[in-house]
Design a protein around this motif. Structure first.
Motif, PDB file in Angstrom:
ATOM      1  N   GLY A  43       0.815  -1.201   0.000  1.00  0.00           N
ATOM      2  CA  GLY A  43       0.000   0.000   0.000  1.00  0.00           C
ATOM      3  C   GLY A  43       0.854   1.258   0.000  1.00  0.00           C
ATOM      4  O   GLY A  43       2.031   1.218   0.355  1.00  0.00           O
ATOM      5  N   PRO A  44       0.311   2.386  -0.414  1.00  0.00           N
ATOM      6  CA  PRO A  44       1.060   3.654  -0.423  1.00  0.00           C
ATOM      7  C   PRO A  44       1.407   4.122   0.991  1.00  0.00           C
ATOM      8  O   PRO A  44       0.633   3.933   1.925  1.00  0.00           O
ATOM      9  CB  PRO A  44       0.083   4.633  -1.079  1.00  0.00           C
ATOM     10  CG  PRO A  44      -0.931   3.789  -1.768  1.00  0.00           C
ATOM     11  CD  PRO A  44      -1.041   2.541  -0.963  1.00  0.00           C
ATOM     12  N   GLU A  45       2.568   4.743   1.097  1.00  0.00           N
ATOM     13  CA  GLU A  45       3.058   5.275   2.364  1.00  0.00           C
ATOM     14  C   GLU A  45       3.234   6.781   2.200  1.00  0.00           C
ATOM     15  O   GLU A  45       3.891   7.230   1.255  1.00  0.00           O
ATOM     16  CB  GLU A  45       4.396   4.605   2.693  1.00  0.00           C
ATOM     17  CG  GLU A  45       5.180   5.225   3.807  1.00  0.00           C
ATOM     18  CD  GLU A  45       6.621   4.750   3.822  1.00  0.00           C
ATOM     19  OE1 GLU A  45       7.327   5.045   4.804  1.00  0.00           O
ATOM     20  OE2 GLU A  45       7.062   4.106   2.845  1.00  0.00           O
ATOM     21  N   LEU A  46       2.649   7.555   3.093  1.00  0.00           N
ATOM     22  CA  LEU A  46       2.727   9.010   2.978  1.00  0.00           C
ATOM     23  C   LEU A  46       4.160   9.497   3.198  1.00  0.00           C
ATOM     24  O   LEU A  46       4.799   9.170   4.192  1.00  0.00           O
ATOM     25  CB  LEU A  46       1.809   9.673   3.997  1.00  0.00           C
ATOM     26  CG  LEU A  46       1.799  11.203   3.979  1.00  0.00           C
ATOM     27  CD1 LEU A  46       1.207  11.727   2.676  1.00  0.00           C
ATOM     28  CD2 LEU A  46       1.011  11.749   5.169  1.00  0.00           C
ATOM     29  N   PHE A  98      -9.567  12.042  -2.489  1.00  0.00           N
ATOM     30  CA  PHE A  98      -8.217  12.207  -3.005  1.00  0.00           C
ATOM     31  C   PHE A  98      -8.197  11.805  -4.475  1.00  0.00           C
ATOM     32  O   PHE A  98      -8.787  10.800  -4.871  1.00  0.00           O
ATOM     33  CB  PHE A  98      -7.237  11.294  -2.254  1.00  0.00           C
ATOM     34  CG  PHE A  98      -6.841  11.788  -0.887  1.00  0.00           C
ATOM     35  CD1 PHE A  98      -7.596  12.719  -0.199  1.00  0.00           C
ATOM     36  CD2 PHE A  98      -5.693  11.312  -0.288  1.00  0.00           C
ATOM     37  CE1 PHE A  98      -7.220  13.171   1.065  1.00  0.00           C
ATOM     38  CE2 PHE A  98      -5.306  11.749   0.977  1.00  0.00           C
ATOM     39  CZ  PHE A  98      -6.070  12.672   1.654  1.00  0.00           C
ATOM     40  N   TYR A  99      -7.477  12.572  -5.284  1.00  0.00           N
ATOM     41  CA  TYR A  99      -7.256  12.229  -6.682  1.00  0.00           C
ATOM     42  C   TYR A  99      -5.772  11.903  -6.844  1.00  0.00           C
ATOM     43  O   TYR A  99      -4.911  12.718  -6.512  1.00  0.00           O
ATOM     44  CB  TYR A  99      -7.639  13.384  -7.591  1.00  0.00           C
ATOM     45  CG  TYR A  99      -9.124  13.682  -7.583  1.00  0.00           C
ATOM     46  CD1 TYR A  99      -9.667  14.538  -6.637  1.00  0.00           C
ATOM     47  CD2 TYR A  99      -9.976  13.083  -8.508  1.00  0.00           C
ATOM     48  CE1 TYR A  99     -11.026  14.801  -6.619  1.00  0.00           C
ATOM     49  CE2 TYR A  99     -11.335  13.347  -8.496  1.00  0.00           C
ATOM     50  CZ  TYR A  99     -11.853  14.207  -7.550  1.00  0.00           C
ATOM     51  OH  TYR A  99     -13.197  14.462  -7.527  1.00  0.00           O
ATOM     52  N   PHE A 100      -5.514  10.710  -7.362  1.00  0.00           N
ATOM     53  CA  PHE A 100      -4.139  10.235  -7.467  1.00  0.00           C
ATOM     54  C   PHE A 100      -3.632  10.335  -8.894  1.00  0.00           C
ATOM     55  O   PHE A 100      -4.382  10.152  -9.857  1.00  0.00           O
ATOM     56  CB  PHE A 100      -4.051   8.773  -7.029  1.00  0.00           C
ATOM     57  CG  PHE A 100      -4.122   8.576  -5.543  1.00  0.00           C
ATOM     58  CD1 PHE A 100      -5.343   8.502  -4.895  1.00  0.00           C
ATOM     59  CD2 PHE A 100      -2.960   8.477  -4.794  1.00  0.00           C
ATOM     60  CE1 PHE A 100      -5.405   8.328  -3.521  1.00  0.00           C
ATOM     61  CE2 PHE A 100      -3.013   8.307  -3.424  1.00  0.00           C
ATOM     62  CZ  PHE A 100      -4.242   8.230  -2.792  1.00  0.00           C
TER      63      PHE A 100
ATOM     64  N   GLN B  42      -1.816   1.674 -13.175  1.00  0.00           N
ATOM     65  CA  GLN B  42      -2.830   2.727 -13.158  1.00  0.00           C
ATOM     66  C   GLN B  42      -2.928   3.326 -11.762  1.00  0.00           C
ATOM     67  O   GLN B  42      -2.398   2.809 -10.790  1.00  0.00           O
ATOM     68  CB  GLN B  42      -4.184   2.168 -13.590  1.00  0.00           C
ATOM     69  CG  GLN B  42      -4.227   1.741 -15.038  1.00  0.00           C
ATOM     70  CD  GLN B  42      -5.633   1.421 -15.494  1.00  0.00           C
ATOM     71  OE1 GLN B  42      -6.611   1.928 -14.936  1.00  0.00           O
ATOM     72  NE2 GLN B  42      -5.750   0.591 -16.514  1.00  0.00           N
ATOM     73  N   SER B  43      -3.633   4.432 -11.717  1.00  0.00           N
ATOM     74  CA  SER B  43      -3.761   5.152 -10.462  1.00  0.00           C
ATOM     75  C   SER B  43      -4.732   4.444  -9.520  1.00  0.00           C
ATOM     76  O   SER B  43      -5.511   3.594  -9.930  1.00  0.00           O
ATOM     77  CB  SER B  43      -4.274   6.557 -10.777  1.00  0.00           C
ATOM     78  OG  SER B  43      -4.543   7.261  -9.607  1.00  0.00           O
ATOM     79  N   LEU B  44      -4.671   4.805  -8.260  1.00  0.00           N
ATOM     80  CA  LEU B  44      -5.674   4.346  -7.304  1.00  0.00           C
ATOM     81  C   LEU B  44      -6.989   5.030  -7.632  1.00  0.00           C
ATOM     82  O   LEU B  44      -7.056   6.249  -7.794  1.00  0.00           O
ATOM     83  CB  LEU B  44      -5.295   4.728  -5.875  1.00  0.00           C
ATOM     84  CG  LEU B  44      -4.344   3.819  -5.123  1.00  0.00           C
ATOM     85  CD1 LEU B  44      -2.938   4.018  -5.603  1.00  0.00           C
ATOM     86  CD2 LEU B  44      -4.432   4.084  -3.624  1.00  0.00           C
ATOM     87  N   SER B  90      -7.997  -7.464  -9.238  1.00  0.00           N
ATOM     88  CA  SER B  90      -7.354  -6.160  -9.060  1.00  0.00           C
ATOM     89  C   SER B  90      -6.652  -6.142  -7.709  1.00  0.00           C
ATOM     90  O   SER B  90      -6.687  -7.122  -6.965  1.00  0.00           O
ATOM     91  CB  SER B  90      -8.397  -5.042  -9.125  1.00  0.00           C
ATOM     92  OG  SER B  90      -7.782  -3.762  -9.101  1.00  0.00           O
ATOM     93  N   PHE B  91      -6.033  -5.033  -7.418  1.00  0.00           N
ATOM     94  CA  PHE B  91      -5.403  -4.782  -6.124  1.00  0.00           C
ATOM     95  C   PHE B  91      -6.337  -3.847  -5.367  1.00  0.00           C
ATOM     96  O   PHE B  91      -6.595  -2.729  -5.809  1.00  0.00           O
ATOM     97  CB  PHE B  91      -4.027  -4.147  -6.353  1.00  0.00           C
ATOM     98  CG  PHE B  91      -3.115  -4.126  -5.164  1.00  0.00           C
ATOM     99  CD1 PHE B  91      -2.440  -2.966  -4.798  1.00  0.00           C
ATOM    100  CD2 PHE B  91      -2.912  -5.269  -4.414  1.00  0.00           C
ATOM    101  CE1 PHE B  91      -1.577  -2.950  -3.717  1.00  0.00           C
ATOM    102  CE2 PHE B  91      -2.050  -5.260  -3.329  1.00  0.00           C
ATOM    103  CZ  PHE B  91      -1.378  -4.096  -2.978  1.00  0.00           C
TER     104      PHE B  91
END
Lengths: 110, 117
Positions: A43-46, A98-100, B42-44, B90-91
């Motif tokens: 997962g993403p980490e800030l 949030f827009y990534f 791709q993006s989240l 997917s993830f």
């Protein structure tokens, strides 16, 4: 047009180089700007958070926001192999949704 | 602090079955949890926002009857993919916002990789 545009790379640099990562956006209401690091299958980490315009520095990382140009940057100084990951920018107007960006894949070569 | 866990980390299932993914905030209470889906390179993409004790808010294009979200407590939210099909592979990543957030930060879980055969 996507809300957030980010060059997916891949970007490959030698160890010790300065890395510049960028995102552009179209929504002038965005005022929360984040950078996340995501290792493969994690997962993403800030990494960095900035509110409104300006610069923020944390160790080897510097985040810049230019709202007039709708452009944000993340600089990594003295890059290390452990910095190899995908870097995602994220933005929000209200702090809720949030827009990534799509993420930029970075490899730092020893 | 601010650790979010997900279980399972990886699941493989047959088409037509249902899969439940758990998201837990381990050391804080989360009034709001978010569910994202990420396809390769791709993006989240935000699927839904869930607030403890109330119905989830789904993003446009996300079928609420297919992706059931339950936010039963301040530390647990579940996503159930019902009648899963290969295109659901997917993830899936959850994030949690602390009840006493200094700003609107979200802490992400490690993700769950779903493969539907």
């Amino acid at each position: 047009q996507k809300e957030v545009e980010q060059d997916p790379g891949p970007l490959s640099v030698p160890e010790g180089a300065i890395v510049s990562l960028n995102c552009t956006y179209s929504n002038s209401a965005f005022q929360y700007f984040m950078w996340y690091r995501q290792y493969s299958r994690k997962g993403p980490e800030l990494l960095m958070y900035t509110y409104s315009s300006g610069n923020k520095e944390d160790g080897r990382f510097t985040a810049q926001v230019d709202k007039s140009s709708k452009y944000i940057s993340l600089f990594i100084r003295d890059s290390q192999p452990s910095d190899s990951a995908t870097y995602l920018c994220a933005m929000s107007a209200t702090g809720n949704q949030f827009y990534f960006g799509t993420g930029t894949s970075l490899t730092v070569i020893p | 602090g601010a650790v979010v866990s997900q279980h399972p980390s990886r699941v493989i299932c047959k088409s037509g079955t249902s899969v439940k993914i758990e998201c837990r905030s381990l050391d804080f209470q989360a009034t709001t949890m978010f569910w994202y889906r990420q396809f390769p390179k791709q993006s989240l993409m935000l699927m839904a926002t869930s607030n403890e004790g109330s119905k989830a808010t789904y993003e446009q294009g996300v079928e609420k009857d297919k992706f059931l979200i339950n936010h039963a407590s301040l530390t647990l939210s579940t996503l159930t993919v019902t009648s899963a099909h290969p295109e659901d592979s997917s993830f899936y990543i959850c994030s949690a916002r602390p009840a006493r957030a200094t700003y609107n930060e979200q802490f992400f879980g490690p993700g769950t990789r779903l493969t539907v055969l």
